[in-house]
Design a protein around this motif. Structure first.
Motif, mmCIF file in Angstrom:
data_model
loop_
_atom_site.group_PDB
_atom_site.id
_atom_site.type_symbol
_atom_site.label_atom_id
_atom_site.label_comp_id
_atom_site.label_asym_id
_atom_site.label_seq_id
_atom_site.Cartn_x
_atom_site.Cartn_y
_atom_site.Cartn_z
ATOM 1 N N HIS A 44 0.837 -1.212 0.000
ATOM 2 C CA HIS A 44 0.000 0.000 0.000
ATOM 3 C C HIS A 44 0.870 1.260 0.000
ATOM 4 O O HIS A 44 0.658 2.188 -0.785
ATOM 5 C CB HIS A 44 -0.912 -0.057 1.221
ATOM 6 N N HIS A 169 -1.741 4.760 10.492
ATOM 7 C CA HIS A 169 -1.907 4.539 9.048
ATOM 8 C C HIS A 169 -1.850 5.880 8.306
ATOM 9 O O HIS A 169 -1.153 6.018 7.286
ATOM 10 C CB HIS A 169 -3.242 3.826 8.823
ATOM 11 N N GLU A 173 1.085 7.200 5.662
ATOM 12 C CA GLU A 173 0.737 7.666 4.312
ATOM 13 C C GLU A 173 1.317 9.050 4.040
ATOM 14 O O GLU A 173 1.834 9.310 2.950
ATOM 15 C CB GLU A 173 -0.790 7.717 4.135
#
Ligand SMILES: [Mn+2]
Length: 201
Positions: A44, A169, A173
């Motif tokens: 990701h 998270h 990112e």
């Protein structure tokens, strides 16, 4: 533009007793990503890195994830750093410095890159915004291990300043997006000279 107008793309393979990694990178790509690291959260993050840096990036890794994700994450960082260093060659014409801040909801990360030829990583986080603990089964402390490997093998000076953030998270990112954007800017071709008073980088 670079007089030679060479495409800055290439690949490498690295095999150890812990990991087997194949990586392809085009610094002048468009954000095409084909990532299979065996670590879902890292996939990701590297997809974000490719898309937001407009890099074409392919990574296939088979690693000892039955131990944990550490070796895979670190070794992918080594390969990415080494390939960046190779593709930049003598660094002629690059912007060299870039400073990019990116938000991700409540998280805010500033990445400052100097394609200096000297590895140096600084990661600083505001109190309460440190990358630790887990998101899913991914150990967020590995983000710094990844960055250290990229910095060390890419010979990059890299300052990552996490200015805000609560959700791990989101913070990760913001780190990967800002690093990608900063690296894209720092490596773009803006002249035909080597951007150093020493004449070498
Ligand atoms: Mn996400």
């Amino acid at each position: 533009m670079n007089k030679n107008d060479k495409t800055r793309s290439g690949d490498l393979q690295r095999t150890t007793k812990e990991t087997d990694i194949r990586i392809k990178l085009n610094l002048d790509g468009t954000g095409e990503a084909k990532i299979d690291t065996g670590v879902g959260f890292l996939d990701h993050m590297l997809e974000l890195f490719a898309v937001h840096g407009s890099f074409d990036l392919e990574i296939a890794c088979t690693g000892d994830v039955q131990v944990d994700a550490h070796h895979s994450v670190e070794d992918i960082g080594i390969c990415l750093g080494r390939l960046i260093h190779q593709l930049l060659s003598d660094k002629r014409g690059i912007e060299r410095f870039a400073d990019v801040t990116v938000p991700m909801d409540e998280a805010l990360c500033r990445s400052v890159v100097d394609v200096s030829g000297r590895p140096f990583l600084v990661v600083r986080a505001a109190a309460g915004s440190e990358l630790h603990g887990k998101t899913g089964d991914f150990d967020l402390e590995l983000v710094e291990e990844f960055l250290r490997a990229v910095s060390t093998y890419g010979l990059l000076t890299l300052h990552i300043v996490i200015e805000d953030g609560k959700n791990g998270h989101h913070i990760a990112e913001a780190v990967f997006k800002s690093f990608a954007r900063a690296l894209k800017r720092a490596t773009r071709i803006v002249s035909d000279r080597i951007p150093s008073s020493k004449g070498i980088l």
